[in-house]
Design an enzyme around this catalytic site. Structure first.
Site, PDB file in Angstrom:
ATOM      1  N   LYS A 133       3.224  37.302 146.959  1.00  0.00           N
ATOM      2  CA  LYS A 133       3.703  36.539 145.798  1.00  0.00           C
ATOM      3  C   LYS A 133       5.012  35.899 146.134  1.00  0.00           C
ATOM      4  CE  LYS A 133       6.702  36.398 142.745  1.00  0.00           C
ATOM      5  NZ  LYS A 133       6.591  34.609 143.033  1.00  0.00           N
ATOM      6  N   GLY A 184      14.096  41.845 146.421  1.00  0.00           N
ATOM      7  CA  GLY A 184      15.183  40.812 145.744  1.00  0.00           C
ATOM      8  C   GLY A 184      15.866  41.673 144.861  1.00  0.00           C
ATOM      9  N   SER A 185      16.435  41.255 143.871  1.00  0.00           N
ATOM     10  CA  SER A 185      17.055  41.702 143.014  1.00  0.00           C
ATOM     11  C   SER A 185      17.055  43.394 142.620  1.00  0.00           C
ATOM     12  CB  SER A 185      17.506  40.393 142.020  1.00  0.00           C
ATOM     13  OG  SER A 185      16.714  40.656 141.009  1.00  0.00           O
ATOM     14  N   THR A 186      18.208  43.571 142.263  1.00  0.00           N
ATOM     15  CA  THR A 186      18.372  45.089 142.158  1.00  0.00           C
ATOM     16  C   THR A 186      17.289  45.187 140.771  1.00  0.00           C
ATOM     17  OG1 THR A 186      20.040  45.870 143.867  1.00  0.00           O
ATOM     18  CG2 THR A 186      19.764  47.110 141.793  1.00  0.00           C
ATOM     19  N   GLU A 187      18.072  44.019 139.932  1.00  0.00           N
ATOM     20  CA  GLU A 187      17.033  44.828 138.767  1.00  0.00           C
ATOM     21  C   GLU A 187      15.577  44.472 138.324  1.00  0.00           C
ATOM     22  OE1 GLU A 187      19.117  41.111 136.482  1.00  0.00           O
ATOM     23  OE2 GLU A 187      17.352  41.527 134.908  1.00  0.00           O
ATOM     24  N   GLY A 205      13.818  44.661 141.066  1.00  0.00           N
ATOM     25  CA  GLY A 205      13.264  46.168 141.984  1.00  0.00           C
ATOM     26  C   GLY A 205      12.915  47.306 141.062  1.00  0.00           C
ATOM     27  N   GLU A 249      13.410  46.675 148.956  1.00  0.00           N
ATOM     28  CA  GLU A 249      14.906  46.010 149.560  1.00  0.00           C
ATOM     29  C   GLU A 249      15.439  45.050 148.760  1.00  0.00           C
ATOM     30  OE1 GLU A 249      15.641  46.137 152.757  1.00  0.00           O
ATOM     31  OE2 GLU A 249      13.867  46.919 153.777  1.00  0.00           O
ATOM     32  N   CYS A 287      21.194  38.715 151.833  1.00  0.00           N
ATOM     33  CA  CYS A 287      21.418  40.197 150.786  1.00  0.00           C
ATOM     34  C   CYS A 287      22.511  41.130 151.892  1.00  0.00           C
ATOM     35  CB  CYS A 287      20.012  41.145 151.117  1.00  0.00           C
ATOM     36  SG  CYS A 287      18.902  40.838 152.522  1.00  0.00           S
ATOM     37  N   GLU A 315      26.826  41.473 143.010  1.00  0.00           N
ATOM     38  CA  GLU A 315      26.887  40.323 144.625  1.00  0.00           C
ATOM     39  C   GLU A 315      25.783  38.755 143.592  1.00  0.00           C
ATOM     40  OE1 GLU A 315      21.838  39.989 145.460  1.00  0.00           O
ATOM     41  OE2 GLU A 315      22.660  40.552 147.056  1.00  0.00           O
TER      42      GLU A 315
HETATM   43  P1  NAD Z   1      14.839  37.922 141.967  1.00  0.00           P
HETATM   44  O1  NAD Z   1      14.892  39.654 142.088  1.00  0.00           O
HETATM   45  O2  NAD Z   1      14.865  37.577 140.866  1.00  0.00           O
HETATM   46  O3  NAD Z   1      13.352  38.007 142.788  1.00  0.00           O
HETATM   47  C1  NAD Z   1      12.390  38.517 143.877  1.00  0.00           C
HETATM   48  C2  NAD Z   1      11.111  37.647 143.520  1.00  0.00           C
HETATM   49  O4  NAD Z   1      10.615  38.526 142.657  1.00  0.00           O
HETATM   50  C3  NAD Z   1      10.993  36.489 142.890  1.00  0.00           C
HETATM   51  O5  NAD Z   1       9.491  36.397 143.956  1.00  0.00           O
HETATM   52  C4  NAD Z   1      10.259  36.746 142.194  1.00  0.00           C
HETATM   53  O6  NAD Z   1       9.146  35.197 141.494  1.00  0.00           O
HETATM   54  C5  NAD Z   1       9.751  37.585 141.729  1.00  0.00           C
HETATM   55  N1  NAD Z   1      10.069  38.318 140.530  1.00  0.00           N
HETATM   56  C6  NAD Z   1      10.681  37.896 139.769  1.00  0.00           C
HETATM   57  N2  NAD Z   1      10.882  38.691 138.151  1.00  0.00           N
HETATM   58  C7  NAD Z   1       9.521  39.270 139.160  1.00  0.00           C
HETATM   59  C8  NAD Z   1       9.738  40.540 137.553  1.00  0.00           C
HETATM   60  N3  NAD Z   1       9.871  41.170 136.894  1.00  0.00           N
HETATM   61  N4  NAD Z   1       8.142  40.848 138.353  1.00  0.00           N
HETATM   62  C9  NAD Z   1       7.981  41.627 139.479  1.00  0.00           C
HETATM   63  N5  NAD Z   1       7.979  39.586 140.287  1.00  0.00           N
HETATM   64  C10 NAD Z   1       9.453  39.365 139.812  1.00  0.00           C
HETATM   65  O7  NAD Z   1      15.578  37.714 143.595  1.00  0.00           O
HETATM   66  P2  NAD Z   1      16.100  36.342 144.543  1.00  0.00           P
HETATM   67  O8  NAD Z   1      16.897  35.753 143.169  1.00  0.00           O
HETATM   68  O9  NAD Z   1      14.789  36.008 144.652  1.00  0.00           O
HETATM   69  O10 NAD Z   1      16.040  36.504 145.410  1.00  0.00           O
HETATM   70  C11 NAD Z   1      17.816  37.095 145.509  1.00  0.00           C
HETATM   71  C12 NAD Z   1      18.023  38.546 145.459  1.00  0.00           C
HETATM   72  O11 NAD Z   1      17.373  39.132 146.502  1.00  0.00           O
HETATM   73  C13 NAD Z   1      19.458  39.444 145.414  1.00  0.00           C
HETATM   74  O12 NAD Z   1      19.783  40.399 145.117  1.00  0.00           O
HETATM   75  C14 NAD Z   1      18.772  39.524 147.642  1.00  0.00           C
HETATM   76  O13 NAD Z   1      20.637  40.970 147.629  1.00  0.00           O
HETATM   77  C15 NAD Z   1      18.035  40.387 147.323  1.00  0.00           C
HETATM   78  N6  NAD Z   1      17.722  40.529 148.874  1.00  0.00           N
HETATM   79  C16 NAD Z   1      17.573  41.385 149.738  1.00  0.00           C
HETATM   80  C17 NAD Z   1      17.064  41.963 150.631  1.00  0.00           C
HETATM   81  C18 NAD Z   1      16.634  43.230 151.462  1.00  0.00           C
HETATM   82  O14 NAD Z   1      16.286  42.550 152.555  1.00  0.00           O
HETATM   83  N7  NAD Z   1      17.361  43.877 151.165  1.00  0.00           N
HETATM   84  C19 NAD Z   1      17.142  40.389 151.669  1.00  0.00           C
HETATM   85  C20 NAD Z   1      16.925  39.174 150.742  1.00  0.00           C
HETATM   86  C21 NAD Z   1      17.697  39.144 149.776  1.00  0.00           C
END
Ligand code: NAD
Length: 481
Positions: free
Chosen positions: A175, A228-231, A233, A250, A284, A384
């Protein structure tokens, strides 16, 4: 790649809703592609296809060398289609064509090659425990992997999951982030071209919370690999508690970049720039908190400011551009609101601070922005931002620099700059982060594990540890009595 379609069971098809949405080119604000608006019904179809491919299909049972060849072939196809993949990535994200074409897609191809090599080297152990028993371990693929990736490195971060998952014999439902699905969809074509068996790789696009959460909740999924975001996650972890499916997370970061007075200043200035302005700060592991030892603070800051003001912000397709637009109007507003918060909390703006004027005024461009006189307690140092905004914080000595660097809920990455090897190694031990660079920033290798301490998540991608995320260990005890 079919406009408005998703890829399930080896075929392109319309989403059940029959609806679509448009992606926006952040450099021009023009619509760039029509994308299927999938929902939980499409996730169900994709998971069933992946389940069949795992439970009854040839993929997990193939000789490992054949899987290796297939994964390697995907790398070759990525390389053969590099220009197109890079353009799609740039069109979707606003990252420069240099970054997508010279760095990220080639790195993704390398990740496929690296894990192709591992396919034939996944093995258990025999343990000589008792005379009357033969005991050994097996490593099995986990099953159906749900991969959820963010918009900042859309294909690269997908490759960190897809390549080891496939090499180990799993099947995948990907996804992509709703803003940036183009390269994931194009990759589905490449899987078809390579002859990957049906259902082994599937892509479902659509609104993040709905489609992503449907994947997390689906009982047919054995593992979620999330970046993705910590929230989000944390939400995934709470949800996965119901089924105890495996998860690796991650997440975000607020990484300290610590410059000691004895560092090579030219190199450290370059590193500080790359640390925060590579990919417009949408990284990130961005070095978003720059700690400068007081003795060199003023000189370093003035050199850094001058260089930052000279960075060309503009059309990401233009070779001279160093920074493209941030990914979306919403992200631009978020970054600008952090800049206002920095000013309100009394940090000193020394570079940038506003939208950058490029061409006809369209596009989500932001100036490379630097705040000095920041305290770790300020919002711009704690949260962040995920944009080109640097917080500069002075420190007095080694202990203070490392302690302030560690003062964060995150723990993804860090860097230290010094000519003193002992000091560098002491700092590398003391910093609580998954990666510590010494006299460098933002360097990665397919063989070197990457991941977080603390609220930056858990699990390590890349390297052998990245492969372990996609296998289960089974112990076998054969009684010889
Ligand atoms: P996000 O958490 O909003 O979204 C990440 C993914 O999850 C997207 O595909 C999104 O559509 C999906 N998503 C959103 N809400 C969801 C839910 N409730 N349930 C399941 N999936 C859901 O993050 P973003 O804004 O796309 O990316 C930025 C974040 O990603 C930053 O916090 C960044 O630090 C982090 N990031 C981490 C790494 C790492 O390797 N640690 C690498 C890149 C980005």
């Amino acid at each position: 790649m079919q406009s408005g379609q998703i890829f399930i069971g080896g075929r392109w098809q319309a989403p059940v809703s029959g609806e679509s949405y448009a992606t926006i080119n952040p450099a021009t604000e023009a619509e760039s592609a029509l994308i299927a608006k999938g929902d939980e019904r499409d996730i169900d179809l994709a998971v069933r296809a992946a389940r069949r491919a795992f439970d009854a299909g040839p993929w997990p049972k193939l000789p490992a060398a054949e899987r290796a060849r297939m994964v390697w072939k995907l790398a070759d196809l990525l390389t053969a289609n590099l220009d197109e993949m890079a353009r799609l990535e740039t069109l979707n994200t606003g990252k420069t064509l240099f970054d997508s074409g010279k760095v990220e897609i080639p790195f993704a191809a390398e990740v496929f090659r690296y894990y192709a090599g591992w396919a034939t080297k996944i093995h258990g152990e025999t343990l000589a425990l008792r005379d009357n028993a033969f005991t050994f371990t097996l490593r099995h693929p986990i099953g159906v992997v749900g991969a959820i990736v963010p918009w900042n490195f859309p294909f690269l971060l997908a490759s960190w999951k897809i390549a080891p998952a496939l090499a180990a014999g799993n099947t995948v439902v990907l996804k992509p982030a709703s803003l940036t699905p183009l390269t994931a969809l194009r990759f589905a074509d490449l899987c078809q071209e390579a002859g990957v068996p049906e259902g082994v790789f599937n892509v479902v696009t659509g609104p993040g919370a709905k489609v992503g959460m449907a994947l997390v909740r689906h009982p047919g999924v054995d593992k979620i690999a999330f970046t993705g975001s910590t929230e989000v996650g944390k939400q995934i972890m709470r949800e996965a508690a119901g089924s105890l499916k495996r998860i690796s997370l991650e997440l975000g970061g607020k990484s300290p970049n610590i410059v000691f007075a004895d560092a090579d200043m030219d190199a450290a200035v370059r590193g500080a720039l790359t640390g925060i302005f590579y990919n417009k700060g949408e990284v990130c592991a961005a070095g978003s908190r720059l700690f400068l030892e007081e003795k060199v603070h003023d000189e370093f800051l003035s050199r850094l400011t001058e260089r930052a003001q000279g960075l060309k912000v503009g059309d990401p397709l233009d070779k001279a551009t160093r920074m493209g637009p941030v990914v979306s109007a919403q992200q631009m507003e978020t970054v600008l609101s952090y800049i206002r918060s920095g000013q309100e909390e009394g940090a000193r703006l020394v570079a940038g601070g506003d939208r950058a004027k490029v061409g006809d005024g369209k596009g989500y461009f932001i100036e490379p922005t630097i705040f000095a006189g920041v305290k770790n307690s300020m919002k711009i140092a704690r949260e962040e931002i995920f944009g080109p905004v640097l917080a500069v914080i002075p420190f007095s000595d080694f202990e203070a620099g490392v302690a302030q660097g560690n003062e964060t809920f995150y723990g993804l990455a860090a860097a230290v700059w010094t000519r003193d090897v002992a000091k560098a190694l002491r700092a590398a031990r003391a910093i609580r982060a998954g990666t510590v660079w010494v006299n460098a920033y933002n360097l990665y290798d397919a063989a070197l594990p990457f991941g977080g301490f603390k609220e930056s998540g858990f699990g390590r991608e890349l390297g052998q540890q990245g492969l372990d995320l996609y296998t289960e260990v089974k112990s076998v005890w054969v009684d010889l009595a």
